[in-house]
Design an enzyme around this catalytic site. Sequence first.
Site, PDB file in Angstrom:
ATOM      1  N   CYS A  93      94.550  -5.524  98.338  1.00 10.96           N
ATOM      2  CA  CYS A  93      93.982  -6.855  98.081  1.00 10.96           C
ATOM      3  C   CYS A  93      95.011  -7.979  98.200  1.00 10.96           C
ATOM      4  O   CYS A  93      94.647  -9.135  98.388  1.00 10.96           O
ATOM      5  CB  CYS A  93      93.305  -6.890  96.716  1.00 10.96           C
ATOM      6  SG  CYS A  93      91.936  -5.737  96.614  1.00 10.96           S
ATOM      7  N   HIS A 132      92.369 -14.509  95.296  1.00  6.22           N
ATOM      8  CA  HIS A 132      91.672 -13.275  95.662  1.00  6.22           C
ATOM      9  C   HIS A 132      90.404 -13.189  94.825  1.00  6.22           C
ATOM     10  O   HIS A 132      90.429 -13.441  93.615  1.00  6.22           O
ATOM     11  CB  HIS A 132      92.580 -12.073  95.383  1.00  6.22           C
ATOM     12  CG  HIS A 132      91.878 -10.769  95.515  1.00  6.22           C
ATOM     13  ND1 HIS A 132      91.087 -10.466  96.591  1.00  6.22           N
ATOM     14  CD2 HIS A 132      91.823  -9.682  94.695  1.00  6.22           C
ATOM     15  CE1 HIS A 132      90.590  -9.251  96.439  1.00  6.22           C
ATOM     16  NE2 HIS A 132      91.009  -8.758  95.299  1.00  6.22           N
ATOM     17  N   ASN A 142      84.203  -8.628  96.403  1.00  9.17           N
ATOM     18  CA  ASN A 142      85.635  -8.416  96.641  1.00  9.17           C
ATOM     19  C   ASN A 142      85.819  -7.836  98.038  1.00  9.17           C
ATOM     20  O   ASN A 142      85.457  -6.683  98.286  1.00  9.17           O
ATOM     21  CB  ASN A 142      86.165  -7.449  95.569  1.00  9.17           C
ATOM     22  CG  ASN A 142      87.657  -7.192  95.689  1.00  9.17           C
ATOM     23  OD1 ASN A 142      88.269  -7.493  96.708  1.00  9.17           O
ATOM     24  ND2 ASN A 142      88.230  -6.616  94.652  1.00  9.17           N
TER      25      ASN A 142
HETATM   26  O1  UT7 Z   1      90.756  -6.241  93.979  1.00  3.04           O
HETATM   27  C1  UT7 Z   1      91.738  -5.544  93.302  1.00  3.04           C
HETATM   28  C2  UT7 Z   1      91.777  -5.911  91.921  1.00  3.04           C
HETATM   29  N1  UT7 Z   1      90.578  -5.444  91.258  1.00  3.04           N
HETATM   30  C3  UT7 Z   1      90.210  -6.056  90.182  1.00  3.04           C
HETATM   31  O2  UT7 Z   1      90.820  -7.036  89.857  1.00  3.04           O
HETATM   32  C4  UT7 Z   1      89.087  -5.486  89.364  1.00  3.04           C
HETATM   33  C5  UT7 Z   1      89.415  -5.687  87.924  1.00  3.04           C
HETATM   34  N2  UT7 Z   1      88.432  -5.175  87.020  1.00  3.04           N
HETATM   35  C6  UT7 Z   1      87.223  -5.739  86.834  1.00  3.04           C
HETATM   36  O3  UT7 Z   1      86.854  -6.657  87.515  1.00  3.04           O
HETATM   37  C7  UT7 Z   1      86.367  -5.229  85.688  1.00  3.04           C
HETATM   38  O4  UT7 Z   1      87.144  -4.377  84.869  1.00  3.04           O
HETATM   39  C8  UT7 Z   1      85.113  -4.468  86.162  1.00  3.04           C
HETATM   40  C9  UT7 Z   1      84.110  -5.451  86.755  1.00  3.04           C
HETATM   41  C10 UT7 Z   1      85.480  -3.413  87.179  1.00  3.04           C
HETATM   42  C11 UT7 Z   1      84.420  -3.785  84.965  1.00  3.04           C
HETATM   43  O5  UT7 Z   1      84.130  -4.732  83.947  1.00  3.04           O
HETATM   44  P1  UT7 Z   1      84.523  -4.420  82.433  1.00  3.04           P
HETATM   45  O6  UT7 Z   1      83.999  -5.516  81.624  1.00  3.04           O
HETATM   46  O7  UT7 Z   1      85.990  -4.136  82.393  1.00  3.04           O
HETATM   47  O8  UT7 Z   1      83.657  -3.123  82.151  1.00  3.04           O
HETATM   48  P2  UT7 Z   1      84.166  -1.675  81.698  1.00  3.04           P
HETATM   49  O9  UT7 Z   1      84.808  -0.946  82.816  1.00  3.04           O
HETATM   50  O10 UT7 Z   1      84.887  -1.789  80.407  1.00  3.04           O
HETATM   51  O11 UT7 Z   1      82.761  -0.984  81.426  1.00  3.04           O
HETATM   52  C12 UT7 Z   1      81.881  -1.440  80.379  1.00  3.04           C
HETATM   53  C13 UT7 Z   1      80.616  -0.611  80.416  1.00  3.04           C
HETATM   54  C14 UT7 Z   1      80.872   0.882  80.468  1.00  3.04           C
HETATM   55  O12 UT7 Z   1      79.905   1.524  79.659  1.00  3.04           O
HETATM   56  P3  UT7 Z   1      80.278   2.019  78.160  1.00  3.04           P
HETATM   57  O13 UT7 Z   1      81.404   2.994  78.326  1.00  3.04           O
HETATM   58  O14 UT7 Z   1      80.695   0.772  77.430  1.00  3.04           O
HETATM   59  O15 UT7 Z   1      79.001   2.620  77.685  1.00  3.04           O
HETATM   60  C15 UT7 Z   1      80.603   1.241  81.911  1.00  3.04           C
HETATM   61  O16 UT7 Z   1      80.181   2.578  82.082  1.00  3.04           O
HETATM   62  O17 UT7 Z   1      79.846  -0.931  81.608  1.00  3.04           O
HETATM   63  C16 UT7 Z   1      79.490   0.288  82.274  1.00  3.04           C
HETATM   64  N3  UT7 Z   1      79.398   0.027  83.705  1.00  3.04           N
HETATM   65  C17 UT7 Z   1      78.273  -0.413  84.295  1.00  3.04           C
HETATM   66  N4  UT7 Z   1      77.049  -0.680  83.818  1.00  3.04           N
HETATM   67  C18 UT7 Z   1      76.141  -1.123  84.699  1.00  3.04           C
HETATM   68  C19 UT7 Z   1      80.385   0.112  84.630  1.00  3.04           C
HETATM   69  N5  UT7 Z   1      79.914  -0.242  85.841  1.00  3.04           N
HETATM   70  C20 UT7 Z   1      78.602  -0.573  85.663  1.00  3.04           C
HETATM   71  C21 UT7 Z   1      77.587  -1.030  86.523  1.00  3.04           C
HETATM   72  N6  UT7 Z   1      76.379  -1.290  86.003  1.00  3.04           N
HETATM   73  N7  UT7 Z   1      77.803  -1.220  87.853  1.00  3.04           N
END
Ligand code: UT7
Length: 321
Positions: free
Chosen positions: A113, A248, A278
């Site tokens: 990225c 980004h 992204n």
């Molecule tokens: O480009 C390179 C750099 N990349 C980035 O900068 C990405 C950085 N990370 C992010 O943008 C965020 O961490 C994400 C968008 C990937 C995830 O958001 P988050 O608020 O950190 O969510 P999380 O991973 O803590 O997940 C929260 C909950 C989980 O469920 P539980 O364990 O709380 O029950 C996940 O299983 O959301 C769940 N979850 C989803 N639910 C519905 C994860 N993906 C999904 C989904 N739909 N697509």
Amino acid sequence: MIRSVIRGSGSALPGRAVTNADLASKVDTSDEWIVERTGIRQRYIAGEGETTSTLATEAARKALEAAGIDSKDIDLIVLATATPDQTFPATATIVQNELGCNGGIAFDVAAVCSGFLYALGTADSMLRTGMAKRALVIGAETFSRILDWEDRTTCVLFGDGAGALVLEAQESAEDGPGVIDTKLHADGAHNQLLYVDGGPSTTGTVGKLRMKGREVFRHAVVNLADVLKETLASAGFEPGDIDWVVPHQANARILDATARKLGLPAEKVIVTVDRHANTSAASVPLAFDTGIRDGRIQKGDLVMFEAMGGGFTWGASLVRM
Ligand code: UT7
């Protein structure tokens, strides 16, 4: 002094847009979750015949047209991608051949990225030292081809596309146009937080993207704020001097948090994550081209590019238009 001046920009997207609702019919997710956690509403996904090189070539052609420069006058192509058409030759050489500017320098840069920042920094160095006169700097990706479409934690986040800049080495004044400074970093200690689980030398397969999103998020906000401050300080500017931040486009919440840390109003940040998702190395030049074509970014403006991605790699570049 000799500086690398941006003469034009272009971008390209695949023909098919895929909405959050489309994805919710395939994996256990919802439009509400995706919008709230990421700001993404849709992404473009490459179809048959659309590859990293076709998108890159289209973006490059538009950038050359905007610059009013003939492809024959390009003697350097640096293409940032993590999804090349083939393991080799470099996708940059395919683009070179398509554009008919064979004979100059052409190579790919792999910094995921942050790839566009690495490509920009490399091209800028080569132009300033006289190795080349006019460069195409391209970020192009087809991440849809390395996504695990059953993994809801990653497949909703990414899209395909390309963006390109034409840079020209020109005599420029201290306060004149051109790339002012670029700062690049990498920390391989974190390469298991965002990676592809395959490769030519390990599994002999292409592999699929894997990410521990929460940890990446945490590092992204800290690293980006640090490199933005470092770049401003080294160039002798204050956050208030910046006209536009072109970040980004990984997550709207990262864009907000980074702007807040620098004390920059949200109106100064170019945001396209809602439409493009992204697109890895393509996201910064795609967002830049959007800001140029809708008239927000103007001649004389001070623009900050920034990105963070797998590796980890991260960087920022300050440019006077
Ligand atoms: O480009 C390179 C750099 N990349 C980035 O900068 C990405 C950085 N990370 C992010 O943008 C965020 O961490 C994400 C968008 C990937 C995830 O958001 P988050 O608020 O950190 O969510 P999380 O991973 O803590 O997940 C929260 C909950 C989980 O469920 P539980 O364990 O709380 O029950 C996940 O299983 O959301 C769940 N979850 C989803 N639910 C519905 C994860 N993906 C999904 C989904 N739909 N697509």
